[in-house]
Design a protein around this motif. Structure first.
Motif, short mmCIF file in Angstrom:
data_model
loop_
_atom_site.label_atom_id
_atom_site.label_comp_id
_atom_site.label_asym_id
_atom_site.label_seq_id
_atom_site.Cartn_x
_atom_site.Cartn_y
_atom_site.Cartn_z
N ALA A 61 114.35 -11.44 59.23
CA ALA A 61 113.05 -12.01 59.60
C ALA A 61 113.21 -13.07 60.69
O ALA A 61 112.40 -13.15 61.64
CB ALA A 61 112.36 -12.60 58.38
N PHE A 62 114.26 -13.87 60.58
CA PHE A 62 114.51 -14.88 61.62
C PHE A 62 114.85 -14.20 62.94
O PHE A 62 114.40 -14.66 64.01
CB PHE A 62 115.65 -15.80 61.19
CG PHE A 62 115.97 -16.88 62.19
CD1 PHE A 62 115.18 -18.01 62.27
CD2 PHE A 62 117.04 -16.74 63.07
CE1 PHE A 62 115.46 -19.01 63.21
CE2 PHE A 62 117.33 -17.72 64.01
CZ PHE A 62 116.53 -18.86 64.07
N GLY A 63 115.65 -13.13 62.90
CA GLY A 63 115.96 -12.42 64.13
C GLY A 63 114.73 -11.81 64.77
O GLY A 63 114.56 -11.85 65.99
N ALA A 64 113.83 -11.22 63.94
CA ALA A 64 112.59 -10.66 64.47
C ALA A 64 111.71 -11.76 65.07
O ALA A 64 111.09 -11.57 66.13
CB ALA A 64 111.84 -9.92 63.37
N TRP A 65 111.66 -12.91 64.42
CA TRP A 65 110.87 -14.03 64.94
C TRP A 65 111.45 -14.54 66.26
O TRP A 65 110.71 -14.84 67.20
CB TRP A 65 110.84 -15.15 63.91
CG TRP A 65 110.13 -16.38 64.38
CD1 TRP A 65 108.79 -16.63 64.36
CD2 TRP A 65 110.74 -17.54 64.97
NE1 TRP A 65 108.51 -17.86 64.90
CE2 TRP A 65 109.69 -18.45 65.28
CE3 TRP A 65 112.05 -17.91 65.26
CZ2 TRP A 65 109.93 -19.69 65.87
CZ3 TRP A 65 112.28 -19.14 65.85
CH2 TRP A 65 111.24 -20.02 66.15
N ALA A 66 112.78 -14.63 66.34
CA ALA A 66 113.42 -15.11 67.56
C ALA A 66 113.22 -14.16 68.73
O ALA A 66 113.24 -14.58 69.89
CB ALA A 66 114.92 -15.34 67.32
N ALA A 67 113.03 -12.88 68.46
CA ALA A 67 112.87 -11.88 69.53
C ALA A 67 111.42 -11.46 69.71
O ALA A 67 111.15 -10.43 70.32
CB ALA A 67 113.74 -10.65 69.22
N ARG A 68 110.49 -12.25 69.21
CA ARG A 68 109.09 -11.85 69.23
C ARG A 68 108.44 -11.97 70.60
O ARG A 68 107.45 -11.30 70.89
CB ARG A 68 108.30 -12.70 68.23
CG ARG A 68 108.08 -14.13 68.69
CD ARG A 68 107.55 -15.03 67.59
NE ARG A 68 107.23 -16.37 68.07
CZ ARG A 68 108.12 -17.32 68.31
NH1 ARG A 68 109.41 -17.06 68.11
NH2 ARG A 68 107.76 -18.51 68.74
N GLU A 69 108.99 -12.82 71.48
CA GLU A 69 108.35 -13.08 72.76
C GLU A 69 108.52 -11.91 73.72
O GLU A 69 109.58 -11.27 73.76
CB GLU A 69 108.92 -14.35 73.40
CG GLU A 69 108.75 -15.61 72.56
CD GLU A 69 107.30 -16.06 72.50
OE1 GLU A 69 106.50 -15.59 73.34
OE2 GLU A 69 106.97 -16.87 71.61
N ASP A 70 107.49 -11.62 74.50
CA ASP A 70 107.57 -10.59 75.53
C ASP A 70 108.05 -11.19 76.84
O ASP A 70 107.43 -11.06 77.90
CB ASP A 70 106.21 -9.92 75.72
CG ASP A 70 105.88 -8.96 74.59
OD1 ASP A 70 106.82 -8.44 73.99
OD2 ASP A 70 104.70 -8.77 74.30
N THR A 71 109.16 -11.88 76.78
CA THR A 71 109.80 -12.46 77.95
C THR A 71 111.22 -11.94 78.05
O THR A 71 111.74 -11.33 77.11
CB THR A 71 109.82 -14.00 77.87
OG1 THR A 71 110.51 -14.39 76.66
CG2 THR A 71 108.41 -14.56 77.81
N ARG A 72 111.85 -12.21 79.18
CA ARG A 72 113.21 -11.71 79.38
C ARG A 72 114.21 -12.55 78.60
O ARG A 72 114.19 -13.77 78.63
CB ARG A 72 113.57 -11.74 80.88
CG ARG A 72 114.97 -11.25 81.18
CD ARG A 72 115.23 -11.31 82.67
NE ARG A 72 116.57 -10.88 82.98
CZ ARG A 72 117.63 -11.68 82.99
NH1 ARG A 72 117.48 -12.97 82.72
NH2 ARG A 72 118.83 -11.23 83.29
N TYR A 73 115.11 -11.85 77.88
CA TYR A 73 116.19 -12.50 77.14
C TYR A 73 117.51 -12.26 77.87
O TYR A 73 117.75 -11.14 78.37
CB TYR A 73 116.29 -11.94 75.72
CG TYR A 73 115.15 -12.34 74.81
CD1 TYR A 73 115.29 -13.41 73.92
CD2 TYR A 73 113.94 -11.67 74.84
CE1 TYR A 73 114.25 -13.77 73.08
CE2 TYR A 73 112.90 -12.03 74.01
CZ TYR A 73 113.06 -13.08 73.13
OH TYR A 73 112.03 -13.45 72.30
N GLY A 74 118.35 -13.29 77.91
CA GLY A 74 119.69 -13.11 78.45
C GLY A 74 120.50 -12.19 77.55
O GLY A 74 120.25 -12.08 76.35
N ILE A 75 121.49 -11.53 78.11
CA ILE A 75 122.25 -10.55 77.35
C ILE A 75 123.00 -11.19 76.19
O ILE A 75 123.12 -10.60 75.11
CB ILE A 75 123.23 -9.78 78.28
CG1 ILE A 75 123.85 -8.59 77.55
CG2 ILE A 75 124.28 -10.72 78.83
CD1 ILE A 75 122.86 -7.53 77.15
N ILE A 76 123.46 -12.44 76.37
CA ILE A 76 124.15 -13.14 75.28
C ILE A 76 123.17 -13.47 74.17
O ILE A 76 123.46 -13.28 72.97
CB ILE A 76 124.85 -14.40 75.81
CG1 ILE A 76 125.87 -14.03 76.89
CG2 ILE A 76 125.54 -15.14 74.66
CD1 ILE A 76 126.97 -13.11 76.42
#
Length: 484
Positions: A61-76
């Protein structure tokens, strides 16, 4: 080479850690299963497994929350979030290991009111949990993988379908990616394979020079399959608009748009310092498809500006002729790699994941059979069945079907409990944007009917196998309770 090895190492770590955590559920199930026939599982194993599974769900759930934004994430950042979410899924499966033994214990305890073959099957499974619990845990793992894969594949399909941009009108044959000097050869090959088919073509400037077409108050949508301008003749204009009555003049541009605008002229802005601008008259042609919006510029206008043109794509208009897949294959053979062919069929979803999911469910079915298949493990169920059912083959078949069906039911339910949150929460990091052109997410719909079908079908199939391959125990020794 170094970057490829680094990528493989990252993939191995991201997938290996959760796989090891999930696999550890099997020894956890063996450790928690009581050795005695009537022994009960120690509550500390159930409580510990519940805590581990709860912590795994929290991580996901924390991982889904951390990746919820529709913005660019760095590969790391993306790799860290994905690894944490996958590790949470592995912990969830690991913590469910003792629940295989616990579910069998509950079945054996509350089977008193069930029919005799079902009651004996539940007691037989519960009485030998040291061997049945690991097999049911493997059933749970395989089912969880198949369900999670199904959820993720359905989500990815919806994402790709919503963001799919076609390359042409539906049914259009495009032939492109060929050297300019081979344009005549490619056209002749099409005419030989598809005799009588009208062929049109789009053109581009042959030199490095280029230009942009601009019309006031006209803005092409991002979904448009064409650039700001398309160069060609009258047949290309008819193809672009899909209307054979669209007026054509070799000195007039045509703004093809779905917007309600009025355009009298188009500016052709040549690249260079300073840029050269030529204004030509223009008309508007309406289109119902925003993806077909562009500015059509006649070939003669561009050549009058001093540009030398060469063919870009050869096109077969679907309103004049629909090309079949067989004809495309024969044309590919005739072209022999000189050019690429493409027929616009809309978004076509991949079905390869279905093979993997089906294989996982077959593994789950095999593990359930390993837990409940074969003859009775002890002579007591066989003796009771002989006394109650008169030794008929149907009685033993019901017993075999009940045993494999119950073992599959325990593993399938636990697999659904694990697979649903894994698939639903893992979708967020897996669809996180890692490049600037990554599209925003669409809503994820969980395929509940497919999941329900798996939960119902696996136990039913396992029970059917148990019925077909049921074997009567060879032990026919007299019941010691009846001995004098």
């Amino acid at each position: 080479m170094i970057f490829e090895l680094t990528g493989l190492a990252i993939i191995a770590v991201i997938t290996g850690i959760p796989a090891l955590l999930a696999t550890a559920s099997v020894p956890f199930a063996v450790l928690s299963a009581p050795q005695e026939r009537h022994g009960r599982i120690r509550r500390r194993y159930v409580a510990g497994g519940f805590f581990v599974s709860f912590f795994g769900v929290w991580m996901m759930a924390f991982g889904a929350w951390a990746a919820r934004e529709d913005t660019r994430y760095g590969i790391i950042d993306w790799a860290t979030i994905t690894l944490g979410t996958l590790a949470g899924g592995g912990l969830l499966v690991f913590g469910l290991g003792p629940f295989a033994s616990w579910s069998l214990e509950i079945l054996g305890r509350y089977a008193e009111r069930l029919p005799l073959p079902v009651r004996l099957a539940a007691r037989d499974l519960a009485g030998r949990r040291a061997t049945t619990a690991p097999a049911i845990t493997l059933t749970m793992m395989a089912t969880a993988f198949g369900i999670a894969l199904t959820i993720i594949a359905v989500g990815f399909t919806a994402q790709l379908r919503a963001t799919y941009v076609p390359q042409a009108r539906p049914g259009t044959l495009l032939v492109g990616h060929f050297p300019a000097e081979h344009a005549g050869t490619v056209r002749a090959a099409i005419q030989r394979e598809l005799p009588g088919v009208p062929i049109t073509q789009s053109e581009i400037p042959a030199e490095d020079r280029s230009f942009d077409a601009h019309a006031e108050n006209v803005y092409l949508t991002e979904e448009s399959m064409y650039s700001s301008e398309v160069i060609g003749d009258e047949t290309l204009l008819r193809y672009l608009t899909g209307d054979r009555s669209t007026p054509y003049d070799e000195g007039t541009a045509v703004v093809i748009t779905a917007a309600d605008v009025k355009v009298d002229s188009v500016d052709l802005i040549g690249m260079g310092e300073p840029p050269k601008v030529k204004t030509i008259p223009a008309i508007v042609a309406r289109t119902a498809d925003p993806q077909m919006e562009t500015i059509f510029v006649p070939t003669k206008v561009v050549r009058d500006l001093g540009y030398r043109l060469e063919p870009d794509e050869l096109i077969v208009d679907p309103s004049l002729r629909r090309i079949s897949a067989g004809e495309q294959e024969r044309l590919d053979v005739r072209l022999d790699g000189v050019a690429d062919t493409y027929i616009e069929r809309g978004y076509e979803s991949s079905t390869g994941w279905m093979v993997v999911a089906a294989a996982a469910l077959l593994v789950a079915l095999g593990c359930a059979w390993a837990a409940g298949g074969g003859p009775a493990a002890s002579s007591r169920p066989g003796r009771v069945l002989r006394r109650a059912g008169g030794g008929s083959a149907a009685t033993f078949r019901w017993f075999g079907a009940s045993r494999t069906g119950l073992s599959a039911l325990c593993g399938t339910v636990l697999g659904a409990v694990a697979g649903c949150p894994i698939g639903m929460l893992l979708m967020w990091p897996l669809t996180a944007a890692t490049s600037w052109d990554s599209p925003p997410r669409v809503s994820f719909e969980t395929p509940w009917p497919a999941i329900a079908a798996v939960v119902v079908a696996l136990p039913v199939l396992a029970a059917a196998l148990g019925w077909l391959f049921a074997r009567e125990p060879a032990d026919r020794a007299p019941d010691p309770e009846k001995a004098p």
